[in-house]
Write an enzyme that holds these catalytic residues in place. Structure first.
Site, short mmCIF file in Angstrom:
data_model
loop_
_atom_site.label_atom_id
_atom_site.label_comp_id
_atom_site.label_asym_id
_atom_site.label_seq_id
_atom_site.Cartn_x
_atom_site.Cartn_y
_atom_site.Cartn_z
N LYS A 53 0.81 -1.20 0.00
CA LYS A 53 0.00 0.00 0.00
C LYS A 53 0.86 1.26 0.00
O LYS A 53 0.35 2.35 -0.25
CB LYS A 53 -0.88 0.04 1.28
CG LYS A 53 -1.88 -1.05 1.41
CD LYS A 53 -2.65 -0.88 2.73
CE LYS A 53 -2.42 -2.08 3.60
NZ LYS A 53 -3.15 -2.06 4.86
N GLU A 109 7.71 1.71 -6.78
CA GLU A 109 7.89 1.38 -5.36
C GLU A 109 7.91 2.66 -4.53
O GLU A 109 8.26 3.73 -5.03
CB GLU A 109 9.23 0.66 -5.16
CG GLU A 109 9.11 -0.84 -5.07
CD GLU A 109 8.59 -1.33 -3.72
OE1 GLU A 109 7.95 -0.55 -2.98
OE2 GLU A 109 8.82 -2.51 -3.42
N ASP A 110 7.55 2.53 -3.27
CA ASP A 110 7.69 3.65 -2.35
C ASP A 110 9.15 3.79 -1.91
O ASP A 110 9.73 4.84 -2.01
CB ASP A 110 6.75 3.50 -1.14
CG ASP A 110 6.82 2.12 -0.48
OD1 ASP A 110 7.54 1.23 -0.99
OD2 ASP A 110 6.17 1.93 0.56
N ASP A 113 14.81 -0.64 0.07
CA ASP A 113 15.66 -0.70 1.26
C ASP A 113 16.76 -1.74 0.98
O ASP A 113 17.74 -1.46 0.31
CB ASP A 113 14.74 -1.05 2.43
CG ASP A 113 15.43 -1.03 3.78
OD1 ASP A 113 16.48 -0.41 3.91
OD2 ASP A 113 14.91 -1.65 4.73
N PHE A 162 14.36 5.30 9.29
CA PHE A 162 13.03 4.77 9.02
C PHE A 162 12.10 5.95 8.87
O PHE A 162 11.98 6.79 9.77
CB PHE A 162 12.56 3.83 10.13
CG PHE A 162 11.42 2.96 9.68
CD1 PHE A 162 11.65 1.81 8.96
CD2 PHE A 162 10.10 3.33 9.95
CE1 PHE A 162 10.61 1.02 8.50
CE2 PHE A 162 9.05 2.56 9.49
CZ PHE A 162 9.31 1.40 8.78
N ASP A 169 4.24 3.68 6.07
CA ASP A 169 3.70 3.44 7.41
C ASP A 169 4.74 2.90 8.38
O ASP A 169 5.79 2.40 7.99
CB ASP A 169 2.56 2.42 7.33
CG ASP A 169 3.10 1.00 7.10
OD1 ASP A 169 3.87 0.81 6.14
OD2 ASP A 169 2.78 0.10 7.90
P1 IMP Z 1 13.27 -4.23 1.11
O1 IMP Z 1 12.82 -5.57 0.67
O2 IMP Z 1 14.23 -4.31 2.28
O3 IMP Z 1 13.84 -3.36 0.02
O4 IMP Z 1 12.03 -3.52 1.77
C1 IMP Z 1 11.15 -2.82 1.06
C2 IMP Z 1 9.86 -2.59 1.82
O5 IMP Z 1 10.06 -2.40 3.23
C3 IMP Z 1 9.26 -1.32 1.32
O6 IMP Z 1 8.47 -1.54 0.18
C4 IMP Z 1 8.48 -0.84 2.52
O7 IMP Z 1 7.22 -1.47 2.55
C5 IMP Z 1 9.29 -1.31 3.70
N1 IMP Z 1 10.19 -0.24 4.18
C6 IMP Z 1 11.53 -0.18 4.06
N2 IMP Z 1 12.04 0.94 4.60
C7 IMP Z 1 10.97 1.64 5.05
C8 IMP Z 1 10.84 2.92 5.72
O8 IMP Z 1 11.80 3.67 5.99
N3 IMP Z 1 9.56 3.29 6.04
C9 IMP Z 1 8.47 2.53 5.76
N4 IMP Z 1 8.55 1.33 5.14
C10 IMP Z 1 9.80 0.89 4.79
MG MG Z 2 6.62 -1.09 -0.54
#
Ligand code: IMP
Ligand code: MG
Length: 196
Positions: A53, A109-110, A113, A162, A169
């Protein structure tokens, strides 16, 4: 210098240490991304696939900054467990509605990470035979990356903070803040990842 907290959000932003990206900064950068996509995809009618979301605010603004014909679709994912997530395995809870075979796809993507979630989703989308597949993310945390993923369109780099707001969220809260804010460290218990 700290950026001012938009007026009227005092209650919701009690857990926010600092405004990282103001509504004006978000707006300006997203307009530029929309113009770049419009120029690059002229005559290709791309499908923009958003990861729910967290992407909802970004997607809503980005598509209105794009001036060429596009289609919009969404996927939703959630984690089986923290351990599965660490291996980059996620559960698709809502799949695409439109077929992407031979289509030009931009995955939206938002925040990227570690890159594990995105890597998993891109692998899944590639098996469906898109004509091309690129990534557009509002935020990227380069120092946290475990898998190198080419990102064609990026809004902003982010240090290892974060952040919440503008769709993002922490345990489902703060998505409705109109800015991206850094959450106070004492509020973070276990980073509420995996629910998009
Ligand atoms: P990844 O698989 O580690 O790249 O994580 C990606 C997902 O983790 C994102 O699509 C977000 O849903 C969540 N996420 C990672 N960092 C943050 C943050 O700083 N705030 C909120 N959600 C995050
Ligand atoms: Mg996401």
């Amino acid at each position: 210098m700290k950026k001012p907290m938009p007026a009227g959000y005092e209650t919701l932003s009690i857990d926010i240490q600092e405004v990282f990206l103001s509504p004006e900064e978000l707006n300006g950068r997203i307009r530029a991304l929309g113009q770049a996509i419009s120029a690059d995809y002229k005559d290709r009618s791309p499908v923009l696939v958003g990861a729910l979301k967290g992407v909802m605010c970004f997607m809503a603004d980005l598509i209105r900054a794009i001036s060429i014909p596009i289609e919009v679709d969404f996927m939703a994912i959630s984690s089986y467990s923290a351990e599965a997530r660490d291996r980059g395995v996620v559960r698709v809870t809502k799949d695409l509605d439109v077929p992407i075979m031979d289509r030009h796809v931009i995955f939206i993507e938002d925040v990227v990470d570690t890159g594990l979630t995105l890597n998993y989703l891109l692998r899944s989308l590639k098996t469906r035979g898109p004509a091309s597949l690129e990534v557009c993310t509002l935020l990227s945390k380069p120092t946290r990356r475990l898998i190198d993923i080419p990102i064609k369109y990026k809004g902003f780099d982010l240090p290892d903070y974060f952040v919440v707001g503008y769709g993002l969220d922490y345990h489902e809260k703060y998505r409705n803040l109109p800015f991206v804010g850094i959450i106070k460290p004492n509020v973070l218990f276990n980073k509420g990842k995996g629910d998009g």
